[in-house]
Design a protein around this motif. Structure first.
Motif, PDB file in Angstrom:
ATOM      1  N   ASN A  70       0.829  -1.219   0.000  1.00 38.07           N
ATOM      2  CA  ASN A  70       0.000   0.000   0.000  1.00 38.07           C
ATOM      3  C   ASN A  70       0.859   1.265   0.000  1.00 38.07           C
ATOM      4  OD1 ASN A  70      -2.542  -1.362   0.049  1.00 38.07           O
ATOM      5  ND2 ASN A  70      -2.157  -1.805   2.199  1.00 38.07           N
ATOM      6  N   LEU A  71       1.949   1.244  -0.767  1.00 40.31           N
ATOM      7  CA  LEU A  71       2.860   2.389  -0.808  1.00 40.31           C
ATOM      8  C   LEU A  71       2.547   3.366  -1.931  1.00 40.31           C
ATOM      9  CD1 LEU A  71       6.273   0.699  -0.004  1.00 40.31           C
ATOM     10  CD2 LEU A  71       5.050   2.377   1.378  1.00 40.31           C
ATOM     11  N   ILE A  72       1.813   2.925  -2.960  1.00 40.07           N
ATOM     12  CA  ILE A  72       1.562   3.802  -4.096  1.00 40.07           C
ATOM     13  C   ILE A  72       0.088   3.880  -4.446  1.00 40.07           C
ATOM     14  CG2 ILE A  72       3.839   3.480  -5.131  1.00 40.07           C
ATOM     15  CD1 ILE A  72       2.522   1.522  -7.137  1.00 40.07           C
ATOM     16  N   GLU A  73      -0.262   5.016  -5.045  1.00 37.24           N
ATOM     17  CA  GLU A  73      -1.577   5.229  -5.641  1.00 37.24           C
ATOM     18  C   GLU A  73      -1.341   5.996  -6.925  1.00 37.24           C
ATOM     19  OE1 GLU A  73      -4.343   7.225  -3.011  1.00 37.24           O
ATOM     20  OE2 GLU A  73      -3.386   6.308  -1.272  1.00 37.24           O
ATOM     21  N   GLY A  74      -2.323   5.947  -7.818  1.00 38.18           N
ATOM     22  CA  GLY A  74      -2.157   6.695  -9.051  1.00 38.18           C
ATOM     23  C   GLY A  74      -3.349   6.558  -9.966  1.00 38.18           C
ATOM     24  N   ASN A  75      -3.126   6.971 -11.193  1.00 41.48           N
ATOM     25  CA  ASN A  75      -4.160   6.946 -12.227  1.00 41.48           C
ATOM     26  C   ASN A  75      -3.721   6.007 -13.343  1.00 41.48           C
ATOM     27  OD1 ASN A  75      -5.579   9.078 -10.876  1.00 41.48           O
ATOM     28  ND2 ASN A  75      -4.102  10.500 -11.746  1.00 41.48           N
ATOM     29  N   GLU A  76      -4.662   5.201 -13.823  1.00 37.78           N
ATOM     30  CA  GLU A  76      -4.366   4.308 -14.945  1.00 37.78           C
ATOM     31  C   GLU A  76      -4.227   5.143 -16.212  1.00 37.78           C
ATOM     32  OE1 GLU A  76      -3.602   1.160 -14.848  1.00 37.78           O
ATOM     33  OE2 GLU A  76      -4.154   0.850 -12.754  1.00 37.78           O
ATOM     34  N   SER A  77      -3.256   4.782 -17.030  1.00 30.70           N
ATOM     35  CA  SER A  77      -3.055   5.459 -18.308  1.00 30.70           C
ATOM     36  C   SER A  77      -2.786   4.397 -19.366  1.00 30.70           C
ATOM     37  CB  SER A  77      -1.871   6.429 -18.216  1.00 30.70           C
ATOM     38  OG  SER A  77      -0.652   5.716 -18.199  1.00 30.70           O
ATOM     39  N   ALA A  78      -2.600   4.830 -20.593  1.00 32.77           N
ATOM     40  CA  ALA A  78      -2.288   3.899 -21.680  1.00 32.77           C
ATOM     41  C   ALA A  78      -0.956   3.206 -21.438  1.00 32.77           C
ATOM     42  CB  ALA A  78      -2.261   4.647 -23.003  1.00 32.77           C
ATOM     43  N   TYR A  79      -0.112   3.790 -20.594  1.00 34.01           N
ATOM     44  CA  TYR A  79       1.217   3.244 -20.321  1.00 34.01           C
ATOM     45  C   TYR A  79       1.289   2.513 -18.979  1.00 34.01           C
ATOM     46  CZ  TYR A  79       2.088   6.575 -24.011  1.00 34.01           C
ATOM     47  OH  TYR A  79       2.030   7.272 -25.188  1.00 34.01           O
TER      48      TYR A  79
END
Length: 130
Positions: A70-79
């Motif tokens: 549970n160290l990262i969060e983010g947004n899904e992208s094409a990459y």
């Protein structure tokens, strides 16, 4: 009769010693890891604080290992995942900040989804400005 009792007592003592040594062996022998690999992930926060995490994982990629903790969060992208939060700190888009990932001080050419990890790897992340 006394000779027979002595043999029985010695047999019982010998059996108890074998059981005691076997138990000691299983209790004190180092146990193997539950994970295929262990990596180190070092985060340098914008205030200069550095936190180091030792992560045991079966994941094939950096994303899996970091999400497992549970160290990262983010947004899904094409990459793949564009990481916006690490260890609770969010990169501030209004300040043109982003999280830079490196391995042993060298900038990664892949995202967290495509970074294949190996046992003993050392990764770093820090806030950068573009």
């Amino acid at each position: 009769m006394s000779n027979k009792k002595t043999k029985i007592i010695l047999g019982v003592i010998l059996a108890l010693l074998v059981v005691a040594f076997a138990a000691a062996y299983f209790v004190f022998t180092p146990q193997g890891s539950d994970f295929d690999k262990t990596i180190v992930f070092e985060v340098t926060h914008s205030d200069g604080a550095v936190r180091e995490f030792t992560i045991g994982t079966d994941s094939e990629n950096l994303r899996g290992a970091l999400e497992q903790e549970n160290l990262i969060e983010g947004n899904e992208s094409a990459y793949g995942l564009y990481v916006t939060v690490i260890d609770g700190e969010q990169a501030d888009d209004s300040k043109r900040e982003w999280w830079c990932f490196t391995q042993d001080g060298e900038m990664l050419n892949t995202g967290v989804d495509d970074t294949v990890i190996s046992d003993g790897d050392h990764y770093e992340a820090s806030i950068s400005v573009y």
